[in-house]
Write a protein that holds these residues in place. Sequence first.
Motif, PDB file in Angstrom:
ATOM      1  N   GLU A  61       0.768   4.301  -2.635  1.00  0.00           N
ATOM      2  CA  GLU A  61       0.470   5.670  -2.213  1.00  0.00           C
ATOM      3  C   GLU A  61       1.635   6.629  -2.427  1.00  0.00           C
ATOM      4  OE1 GLU A  61      -1.067   8.120   1.764  1.00  0.00           O
ATOM      5  OE2 GLU A  61      -0.800   5.947   1.856  1.00  0.00           O
ATOM      6  N   HIS A  62       2.840   6.207  -2.046  1.00  0.00           N
ATOM      7  CA  HIS A  62       3.982   7.117  -2.072  1.00  0.00           C
ATOM      8  C   HIS A  62       4.860   6.951  -3.313  1.00  0.00           C
ATOM      9  CE1 HIS A  62       2.962   8.213   2.003  1.00  0.00           C
ATOM     10  NE2 HIS A  62       2.974   6.940   2.348  1.00  0.00           N
TER      11      HIS A  62
ATOM     12  N   ASP B 136       0.830  -1.211   0.000  1.00  0.00           N
ATOM     13  CA  ASP B 136       0.000   0.000   0.000  1.00  0.00           C
ATOM     14  C   ASP B 136       0.866   1.264   0.000  1.00  0.00           C
ATOM     15  OD1 ASP B 136      -2.223  -1.617   0.034  1.00  0.00           O
ATOM     16  OD2 ASP B 136      -2.627  -1.374   2.176  1.00  0.00           O
TER      17      ASP B 136
ATOM     18  N   LYS C 217      -7.236   6.540   1.260  1.00  0.00           N
ATOM     19  CA  LYS C 217      -6.463   6.393   2.484  1.00  0.00           C
ATOM     20  C   LYS C 217      -6.577   7.607   3.394  1.00  0.00           C
ATOM     21  CE  LYS C 217      -4.762   2.647   0.657  1.00  0.00           C
ATOM     22  NZ  LYS C 217      -5.210   1.336   1.074  1.00  0.00           N
ATOM     23  N   SER C 218      -7.204   8.673   2.899  1.00  0.00           N
ATOM     24  CA  SER C 218      -7.132   9.938   3.629  1.00  0.00           C
ATOM     25  C   SER C 218      -7.945   9.959   4.909  1.00  0.00           C
ATOM     26  CB  SER C 218      -7.613  11.083   2.726  1.00  0.00           C
ATOM     27  OG  SER C 218      -8.959  10.881   2.348  1.00  0.00           O
TER      28      SER C 218
ATOM     29  N   CYS D  57       1.465   6.359  -7.069  1.00  0.00           N
ATOM     30  CA  CYS D  57       0.511   7.474  -7.054  1.00  0.00           C
ATOM     31  C   CYS D  57       1.138   8.771  -6.541  1.00  0.00           C
ATOM     32  CB  CYS D  57      -0.711   7.117  -6.204  1.00  0.00           C
ATOM     33  SG  CYS D  57      -1.650   5.709  -6.819  1.00  0.00           S
ATOM     34  N   SER D  58       2.447   8.850  -6.525  1.00  0.00           N
ATOM     35  CA  SER D  58       3.129  10.053  -6.051  1.00  0.00           C
ATOM     36  C   SER D  58       2.774  11.262  -6.917  1.00  0.00           C
ATOM     37  CB  SER D  58       4.649   9.845  -6.067  1.00  0.00           C
ATOM     38  OG  SER D  58       5.335  11.049  -5.786  1.00  0.00           O
TER      39      SER D  58
ATOM     40  N   ASP E  96      -4.591  -1.462  -5.454  1.00  0.00           N
ATOM     41  CA  ASP E  96      -4.164  -0.067  -5.387  1.00  0.00           C
ATOM     42  C   ASP E  96      -3.013   0.213  -6.356  1.00  0.00           C
ATOM     43  OD1 ASP E  96      -6.059   0.186  -3.444  1.00  0.00           O
ATOM     44  OD2 ASP E  96      -4.692   0.762  -1.824  1.00  0.00           O
TER      45      ASP E  96
END
Length: 250
Positions: A128-129, A124, A239-240, A132-133, A161
């Motif tokens: 996310e980092h 994940d 994720k926010s 999807c940066s 994801d």
Amino acid sequence: MDASSLLAALQRETNEKRRVQYIKELRNNVRRENGRLQINRPTKFFTLLSKILSTDTWNIRLECIQLITDIYPSQSAYIDDHLQMIIQSLIINLAHSKANIKTSAIATIHMIMKSTSRIQSLLDMLAEHGVCSTIPNLRLECIAALPVLLTHDFNQCDMYDLFYGLMVQLQNDPDGDVTTPMLGVEKIRSLIGEQQFNFYLKRLPNPLRHCYHQLTNLHSDPSSDMALNDHQYYSLPDKSNGDSRKEFSH
């Protein structure tokens, strides 16, 4: 010097050559202790490593990455407890201009992936980092690393994801590099199998699924489950707010 003294000196020191030397001495201590390092204050220790990996010059970063490799997996519990801090810092270095930093970061991330008890969390974080940066170069470098990182050890993991992030990249940059993101998509497909991959496709919003079909010259039967109408609700990563899924309508 013992490990505590070396860490204290490393934290105070600003001279580049001496910082490199202190980390090398730490690595020598680890080798003498069969892969173990006396860590009295783990959070402080990994905060220091994270800062080095984010801000220091390339030669200090390289020694730091190798130090992490040296202490893992004999002290994997420490790293697992501070996984986000370490993995985020390693992901940043996937976009480093020095090839040896990049390859060392990939190798270390993969080593941790194969031993960690929190593999889903790590995947994940890659999504996310990395994939999807908001930093274009980092995003592309992480996407390029996926075929190396995603081995058969992880074929039971949830990779939606990562898949979603790859499809967003393909849709948002249709005139850019298509081959590299599609290699990631096909690697995920080969790992999870056709049935699970088709389920991933069904979960995509219509524009992303259409993008995939265009890229692969697929045309689904309008009466099939793959042809969802414009009012379908999709389960997408969010994720926010602490919730792993959020529904969107189109």
